[in-house]
Design a protein around this motif. Structure first.
Motif, mmCIF file in Angstrom:
data_model
loop_
_atom_site.group_PDB
_atom_site.id
_atom_site.type_symbol
_atom_site.label_atom_id
_atom_site.label_comp_id
_atom_site.label_asym_id
_atom_site.label_seq_id
_atom_site.Cartn_x
_atom_site.Cartn_y
_atom_site.Cartn_z
ATOM 1 N N HIS A 1 0.477 0.156 14.406
ATOM 2 C CA HIS A 1 -0.352 1.285 13.998
ATOM 3 C C HIS A 1 0.456 2.570 14.102
ATOM 4 N N PHE A 2 0.944 3.017 12.931
ATOM 5 C CA PHE A 2 1.738 4.248 12.853
ATOM 6 C C PHE A 2 0.795 5.449 12.821
ATOM 7 N N PHE A 3 1.354 6.626 13.024
ATOM 8 C CA PHE A 3 0.554 7.852 13.008
ATOM 9 C C PHE A 3 0.948 8.723 11.830
ATOM 10 N N ASP B 1 -12.332 9.684 3.593
ATOM 11 C CA ASP B 1 -12.757 8.315 3.263
ATOM 12 C C ASP B 1 -12.226 7.333 4.301
ATOM 13 N N THR B 2 -10.963 7.529 4.690
ATOM 14 C CA THR B 2 -10.356 6.647 5.696
ATOM 15 C C THR B 2 -11.055 6.838 7.037
ATOM 16 N N LEU B 3 -11.335 8.104 7.393
ATOM 17 C CA LEU B 3 -12.027 8.380 8.660
ATOM 18 C C LEU B 3 -13.405 7.719 8.675
ATOM 19 N N ALA C 1 -0.474 -1.618 4.573
ATOM 20 C CA ALA C 1 -1.125 -0.307 4.752
ATOM 21 C C ALA C 1 -2.008 0.001 3.547
ATOM 22 N N VAL C 2 -2.843 -0.970 3.161
ATOM 23 C CA VAL C 2 -3.782 -0.706 2.061
ATOM 24 C C VAL C 2 -5.066 -0.118 2.635
ATOM 25 N N VAL C 3 -6.015 0.175 1.739
ATOM 26 C CA VAL C 3 -7.279 0.800 2.167
ATOM 27 C C VAL C 3 -7.918 0.062 3.354
ATOM 28 N N GLU C 4 -8.669 0.827 4.162
ATOM 29 C CA GLU C 4 -9.303 0.252 5.359
ATOM 30 C C GLU C 4 -10.532 -0.557 4.933
ATOM 31 N N ASP C 5 -10.296 -1.728 4.362
ATOM 32 C CA ASP C 5 -11.371 -2.583 3.838
ATOM 33 C C ASP C 5 -11.033 -4.018 4.216
ATOM 34 N N GLY D 1 0.865 -1.181 0.000
ATOM 35 C CA GLY D 1 0.000 0.000 0.000
ATOM 36 C C GLY D 1 0.899 1.227 0.000
ATOM 37 N N ALA D 2 0.837 1.985 -1.091
ATOM 38 C CA ALA D 2 1.744 3.132 -1.239
ATOM 39 C C ALA D 2 0.991 4.442 -1.144
ATOM 40 N N GLY D 3 -0.069 4.466 -0.316
ATOM 41 C CA GLY D 3 -0.826 5.698 -0.118
ATOM 42 C C GLY D 3 -0.154 6.574 0.931
ATOM 43 N N ASP E 1 -12.209 -6.978 3.388
ATOM 44 C CA ASP E 1 -12.047 -7.989 2.327
ATOM 45 C C ASP E 1 -10.685 -7.863 1.660
ATOM 46 N N VAL E 2 -10.324 -6.629 1.358
ATOM 47 C CA VAL E 2 -9.028 -6.399 0.686
ATOM 48 C C VAL E 2 -7.889 -6.880 1.594
ATOM 49 N N LYS E 3 -7.960 -6.514 2.867
ATOM 50 C CA LYS E 3 -6.866 -6.879 3.787
ATOM 51 C C LYS E 3 -6.843 -8.391 4.041
ATOM 52 N N THR E 4 -8.030 -9.007 4.132
ATOM 53 C CA THR E 4 -8.074 -10.450 4.390
ATOM 54 C C THR E 4 -7.417 -11.212 3.231
ATOM 55 N N ASP F 1 3.068 -6.033 -7.816
ATOM 56 C CA ASP F 1 2.491 -7.396 -7.788
ATOM 57 C C ASP F 1 1.627 -7.615 -6.548
ATOM 58 N N ILE F 2 0.615 -6.755 -6.338
ATOM 59 C CA ILE F 2 -0.157 -6.827 -5.090
ATOM 60 C C ILE F 2 -0.952 -8.130 -4.953
ATOM 61 N N ASP F 3 -1.274 -8.785 -6.059
ATOM 62 C CA ASP F 3 -1.995 -10.062 -5.959
ATOM 63 C C ASP F 3 -1.040 -11.222 -5.722
ATOM 64 N N MET G 1 -0.131 6.532 4.238
ATOM 65 C CA MET G 1 0.579 5.864 5.329
ATOM 66 C C MET G 1 1.696 4.959 4.820
ATOM 67 N N GLY G 2 1.397 4.143 3.816
ATOM 68 C CA GLY G 2 2.405 3.206 3.305
ATOM 69 C C GLY G 2 3.656 3.931 2.848
ATOM 70 N N SER G 3 3.468 5.047 2.130
ATOM 71 C CA SER G 3 4.655 5.747 1.634
ATOM 72 C C SER G 3 5.427 6.381 2.804
HETATM 73 P P1 NAI Z 1 -4.703 5.776 1.235
HETATM 74 O O1 NAI Z 1 -6.043 5.840 0.605
HETATM 75 O O2 NAI Z 1 -3.827 6.965 1.194
HETATM 76 O O3 NAI Z 1 -3.857 4.558 0.582
HETATM 77 C C1 NAI Z 1 -4.372 3.269 0.422
HETATM 78 C C2 NAI Z 1 -3.553 2.540 -0.631
HETATM 79 O O4 NAI Z 1 -4.046 1.198 -0.738
HETATM 80 C C3 NAI Z 1 -3.663 3.154 -2.023
HETATM 81 O O5 NAI Z 1 -2.362 3.464 -2.506
HETATM 82 C C4 NAI Z 1 -4.328 2.065 -2.853
HETATM 83 O O6 NAI Z 1 -3.842 2.002 -4.182
HETATM 84 C C5 NAI Z 1 -3.913 0.816 -2.085
HETATM 85 N N1 NAI Z 1 -4.672 -0.393 -2.378
HETATM 86 C C6 NAI Z 1 -4.119 -1.608 -2.417
HETATM 87 N N2 NAI Z 1 -5.023 -2.529 -2.733
HETATM 88 C C7 NAI Z 1 -6.173 -1.895 -2.934
HETATM 89 C C8 NAI Z 1 -7.482 -2.324 -3.312
HETATM 90 N N3 NAI Z 1 -7.775 -3.604 -3.549
HETATM 91 N N4 NAI Z 1 -8.426 -1.397 -3.391
HETATM 92 C C9 NAI Z 1 -8.167 -0.099 -3.163
HETATM 93 N N5 NAI Z 1 -6.938 0.361 -2.815
HETATM 94 C C10 NAI Z 1 -5.952 -0.522 -2.701
HETATM 95 O O7 NAI Z 1 -4.955 5.275 2.733
HETATM 96 P P2 NAI Z 1 -4.043 5.516 4.051
HETATM 97 O O8 NAI Z 1 -4.511 6.742 4.730
HETATM 98 O O9 NAI Z 1 -2.618 5.358 3.686
HETATM 99 O O10 NAI Z 1 -4.530 4.280 4.960
HETATM 100 C C11 NAI Z 1 -3.978 2.995 4.810
HETATM 101 C C12 NAI Z 1 -4.153 2.222 6.106
HETATM 102 O O11 NAI Z 1 -3.509 2.928 7.166
HETATM 103 C C13 NAI Z 1 -5.602 2.009 6.543
HETATM 104 O O12 NAI Z 1 -5.713 0.748 7.121
HETATM 105 C C14 NAI Z 1 -5.803 3.106 7.587
HETATM 106 O O13 NAI Z 1 -6.794 2.777 8.530
HETATM 107 C C15 NAI Z 1 -4.425 3.145 8.230
HETATM 108 N N6 NAI Z 1 -4.064 4.396 8.895
HETATM 109 C C16 NAI Z 1 -4.397 5.604 8.327
HETATM 110 C C17 NAI Z 1 -4.042 6.785 8.975
HETATM 111 C C18 NAI Z 1 -4.378 8.123 8.380
HETATM 112 O O14 NAI Z 1 -4.243 9.140 9.076
HETATM 113 N N7 NAI Z 1 -4.787 8.196 7.100
HETATM 114 C C19 NAI Z 1 -3.316 6.776 10.258
HETATM 115 C C20 NAI Z 1 -2.959 5.445 10.720
HETATM 116 C C21 NAI Z 1 -3.362 4.317 10.059
#
Ligand code: NAI
Length: 286
Positions: free
Chosen positions: A143-145, A241-243, A92-96, A10-12, A98-101, A76-78, A14-16
């Motif tokens: 759980h990072f911040f 969306d995450t909130l 650190a992918v989307v808070e979903d 997950g390169a969103g 099914d996706v995480k499982t 290669d996420i799959d 948090m991941g990045s």
């Molecule tokens: P984000 O929306 O910025 O990034 C999510 C990433 O997941 C995207 O790069 C997306 O491409 C990827 N991804 C991988 N597989 C996917 C799929 N099947 N469908 C959709 N997207 C897919 O989200 P963010 O904020 O980085 O959150 C990621 C995780 O970190 C969540 O579990 C969230 O609860 C947690 N988190 C978020 C915080 C925040 O302040 N945003 C703080 C601490 C934890």
């Protein structure tokens, strides 16, 4: 266990950020997302942030360059073979759920047997992910911040299956990354979000019922309560969306109205106003 290689899935937002922290602290990082473009953009963003940190004198140019060189991307996420040899994975992918499982099931198949399998989930049941992996004893929450390079806290989350050895490895890994840790059981929202989410929702209620403007609500908290950021700006930083996703799983678990996402939050998400990441949420960003 010293972690030399880390996989971040997950390169969103948090991941990045987590990838940046791990690379800066000497780990070889493989950052994985759904397509090459997203991964390349994330790595470019991290390199830019590292360069800016060096320009401001917060880190040395040599350490910024060395960290940038330790970052690699994979799309290669799959399949996830790109992380088969790492000692630690942080998801650190989307808070979903099914996706995480799905992801944890695959991690269980592909990762080396002693790998630490961590999730950055804010509110989903870690125990479900642990079970899906087929090796629940090695699964832990880290759980990072946000943003991870500036905020040092990590909530370390254990399930009933997490072993002492896994907890020790996670603590050691966090020390390696120069983090401050607190330990918590697998419950939605852990410590910080359990306190923060109802607070943000009260601020949104004040706004949607016209009690005060967004600017004044945040100003009151910054200047009157000495908070570093107001609750609405914090919501925009988290991503609306995450909130909303975090709130939905907390509401499902606790059933308490204080965890129910307010109408205004849901409407903004429907309109695609997700906060800082889209340039507009409760506030506008250029
Ligand atoms: P984000 O929306 O910025 O990034 C999510 C990433 O997941 C995207 O790069 C997306 O491409 C990827 N991804 C991988 N597989 C996917 C799929 N099947 N469908 C959709 N997207 C897919 O989200 P963010 O904020 O980085 O959150 C990621 C995780 O970190 C969540 O579990 C969230 O609860 C947690 N988190 C978020 C915080 C925040 O302040 N945003 C703080 C601490 C934890």
């Amino acid at each position: 266990m010293r972690v030399e290689r880390v996989g971040v899935i997950g390169a969103g937002l948090m991941g990045s950020g987590i990838a940046q922290v791990a690379a800066y602290h000497g780990c070889d990082v493989t950052l994985v997302d759904v397509d090459e473009v997203r991964v390349a953009k994330a790595i470019e963003g991290i390199r830019g942030r590292l360069a800016r940190e060096a320009e401001r004198g917060r880190i040395s140019p040599e350490s910024a360059e060395a960290a940038a060189e330790r970052l690699h991307g994979a799309a290669d996420i799959d399949d996830l073979r790109s992380v088969a040899r790492v000692e630690a994975v942080i998801e650190a992918v989307v808070e979903d759920l099914d996706v995480k499982t799905r992801l944890f099931r695959r991690l269980g198949e592909v990762c080396r047997p002693d790998a630490l399998l961590a999730s950055n989930t804010s509110s989903l049941p870690l125990s479900d992910l642990a079970a899906a992996s087929g090796r629940p004893e090695r699964v832990i929450g880290l759980h990072f911040f946000n943003p991870p390079w500036a905020l040092k806290l990590v909530e370390i989350v254990s399930t009933a299956s997490t072993t002492e050895e896994t907890l020790e490895d996670a603590l050691q890994f966090c020390r390696q990354l120069d983090r401050v840790t607190v330990q918590v059981k697998d419950t939605p929202g852990f410590i910080a979000n359990r306190l923060l989410v109802p607070f943000i929702f009260d601020a949104i209620e004040l706004l949607q019922t016209g009690v005060a403007s967004a600017e004044d609500i945040d100003l009151a908290c910054r200047v009157g309560l000495n908070h570093a950021m107001g609750p609405l700006a914090t919501a925009d930083l988290i991503g609306l969306d995450t909130l909303k996703a975090i709130a939905e799983s907390m509401f499902e678990e606790y059933g308490e109205p204080r965890f129910k996402a307010p109408t205004l939050l849901r409407r903004l998400v429907s309109l695609g106003h997700l906060g800082r990441k889209t340039g507009r949420g409760f506030f506008r960003y250029s």
